[in-house]
Design a protein around this motif. Structure first.
Motif, short mmCIF file in Angstrom:
data_model
loop_
_atom_site.label_atom_id
_atom_site.label_comp_id
_atom_site.label_asym_id
_atom_site.label_seq_id
_atom_site.Cartn_x
_atom_site.Cartn_y
_atom_site.Cartn_z
N ASN A 270 0.84 -1.19 0.00
CA ASN A 270 0.00 0.00 0.00
C ASN A 270 0.88 1.25 0.00
OD1 ASN A 270 1.02 -0.12 2.58
ND2 ASN A 270 -0.94 -0.31 3.62
N VAL A 271 0.24 2.40 0.15
CA VAL A 271 0.99 3.66 0.10
C VAL A 271 2.06 3.71 1.18
CG1 VAL A 271 0.79 6.15 0.42
CG2 VAL A 271 -0.89 4.95 -0.97
N ALA A 272 1.74 3.20 2.37
CA ALA A 272 2.70 3.25 3.47
C ALA A 272 3.96 2.47 3.15
CB ALA A 272 2.06 2.72 4.74
N HIS A 273 3.86 1.45 2.30
CA HIS A 273 5.03 0.65 1.95
C HIS A 273 5.95 1.39 0.98
CE1 HIS A 273 7.37 -3.00 1.54
NE2 HIS A 273 7.25 -2.97 0.23
N THR A 274 5.42 2.36 0.27
CA THR A 274 6.18 3.03 -0.79
C THR A 274 6.97 4.23 -0.31
OG1 THR A 274 4.35 4.50 -1.42
CG2 THR A 274 4.44 2.32 -2.46
N ASN A 275 6.84 4.59 0.96
CA ASN A 275 7.63 5.71 1.47
C ASN A 275 7.91 5.52 2.95
OD1 ASN A 275 5.70 7.85 3.09
ND2 ASN A 275 4.57 6.67 1.55
N TYR A 276 9.10 5.91 3.35
CA TYR A 276 9.51 5.82 4.75
C TYR A 276 10.14 7.14 5.15
CZ TYR A 276 8.40 1.02 5.97
OH TYR A 276 7.71 -0.13 6.31
N PHE A 277 9.74 7.64 6.31
CA PHE A 277 10.24 8.91 6.84
C PHE A 277 9.99 10.06 5.87
CE2 PHE A 277 13.24 5.56 8.35
CZ PHE A 277 12.74 5.47 9.65
N GLY A 278 8.87 9.96 5.12
CA GLY A 278 8.54 11.00 4.16
C GLY A 278 9.36 10.95 2.89
N ILE A 279 10.13 9.88 2.70
CA ILE A 279 10.98 9.72 1.51
C ILE A 279 10.39 8.64 0.62
CG2 ILE A 279 13.27 9.13 0.65
CD1 ILE A 279 14.33 9.95 3.46
N LEU A 280 10.11 8.98 -0.62
CA LEU A 280 9.58 8.00 -1.56
C LEU A 280 10.64 6.95 -1.86
CD1 LEU A 280 7.17 7.24 -3.46
CD2 LEU A 280 8.35 8.56 -5.23
N VAL A 281 10.26 5.67 -1.71
CA VAL A 281 11.19 4.60 -2.04
C VAL A 281 11.63 4.71 -3.50
CG1 VAL A 281 11.41 2.10 -2.30
CG2 VAL A 281 10.22 3.04 -0.31
N SER A 282 12.87 4.54 -3.76
CA SER A 282 13.57 4.66 -5.03
C SER A 282 14.16 6.05 -5.23
CB SER A 282 12.73 4.29 -6.25
OG SER A 282 11.81 5.32 -6.57
N THR A 283 13.97 6.95 -4.25
CA THR A 283 14.65 8.25 -4.31
C THR A 283 16.15 8.02 -4.17
OG1 THR A 283 12.77 9.39 -3.31
CG2 THR A 283 14.91 10.51 -3.24
N PRO A 284 16.96 8.48 -5.12
CA PRO A 284 18.40 8.24 -5.03
C PRO A 284 19.11 9.29 -4.17
CG PRO A 284 17.88 9.25 -7.12
CD PRO A 284 16.57 9.07 -6.41
N PHE A 285 20.03 8.83 -3.37
CA PHE A 285 20.92 9.70 -2.61
C PHE A 285 22.34 9.32 -3.03
CE2 PHE A 285 17.01 9.38 -0.28
CZ PHE A 285 16.78 10.66 0.16
N CYS A 286 22.77 9.88 -4.16
CA CYS A 286 23.93 9.35 -4.86
C CYS A 286 24.96 10.41 -5.22
CB CYS A 286 23.49 8.63 -6.13
SG CYS A 286 22.40 7.22 -5.80
#
Length: 287
Positions: A270-286
């Motif tokens: 669900n939506v809760a699985h796709t983001n943690y700590f307000g960060i969308l999963v797959s957001t790169p920190f690179c």
């Protein structure tokens, strides 16, 4: 031009906040601000795994990438010279092959490089196959890093399927480097093994095994305990938004604290699985 109605539609953040307004029972402590920042920090590595190449994970050195075409598992090994850490990050489900691995829920003996599991420890067959498909690559890369940096600790991290693989990786690495501090962080990961496996993890890592759940994320409870599965501890539950240390609690170390996320009915992915700590999963920190 839009007509003025006097009201506006709720934003995505507002809808999520309403959905995650979960009342936590008294007696469950908030996490300290320092621990909260630690959990966010290692999630950024897990999130960065979803892109094909992350040249500077969280601004640090990319040592190598690893992958297996048959299981479609991928991730990277990074080095943080400031924290003196070698980080192993594993991507979560991103393909049909990954979904097939997720569905292989038969509990099998825990046999993997470096692991001397206790009698009776059983794990998810698909997750174990996924880790074993990249274990040699990961262990070889970390062995080289430890030769060059013997005083560095080891961290594993992953989201969803990647979190379960990161847990198995941590056990292999701890067995391979018994004198090195090893910590592991999972975000939205499903149950990985049975009660004996959970005890083995807790005895091996204690508070160094971090399991984070966001609100009503249904993936952590998608594999039911009725099949013989049991979570390891310690769970950190971000029960509502906005994300902060004051909306994140530290549950008891049993892994199945009835006051925490298992008190919320599972809703699967669900939506809760796709983001943690307000960060969308797959957001790169690179960079």
């Amino acid at each position: 031009m839009e007509a003025e109605t006097g009201t506006s539609s709720p934003t995505f953040a507002e809808r999520e906040h309403a959905a995650l307004a979960i009342k936590v029972p008294d007696g469950v402590p908030e996490v300290a601000p320092e621990k909260y920042e630690e959990l966010v920090h290692y999630f950024k590595y897990a999130s960065s795994c979803y892109i094909l190449l992350c040249p500077r994970p969280c601004g640090n050195t990319l040592v190598t990438t690893f992958s297996n075409a048959m299981t479609d598992i991928q991730g990277f090994v990074a080095r943080d010279k400031h924290r003196k850490e070698v980080i192993v990050a594993v991507r979560g489900s991103a393909s049909l092959v990954d979904v097939i691995l997720d569905a292989q829920a038969l509990l099998v003996p825990l046999v993997s490089p470096g692991i001397k599991a206790t009698s009776g420890a059983r794990v998810h067959a698909g997750f174990l196959a996924a880790w074993d498909s990249v274990a040699v690559q990961v262990l070889a890369a970390v062995h080289l890093e430890k030769k060059l940096h013997p005083d560095f600790s080891i961290v594993t991290t992953g989201h969803s399927l990647g979190g379960s693989i990161a847990l198995l990786a941590a056990l292999s690495l701890k067995g391979s480097f018994p004198l090195t501090e090893v910590r592991t962080y999972s975000y939205g990961s499903p149950r990985t093994g049975n009660r004996e496996f959970s005890k083995f993890v807790n005895d091996s890592f204690g508070p160094s095994a971090h399991r984070v759940v966001h609100g009503n994320d249904g993936v952590p409870t998608m594999i039911p305990s009725a099949l013989g599965y049991h979570h390891h501890g310690v769970e950190y539950w971000q029960h509502s938004t906005p994300a902060s240390h004051s909306t994140t609690v530290q549950c008891d170390p049993s892994g199945e604290d009835p006051k925490c996320s298992i008190s919320v009915p599972s809703r699967g992915v669900n939506v809760a699985h796709t983001n943690y700590f307000g960060i969308l999963v797959s957001t790169p920190f690179c960079l």
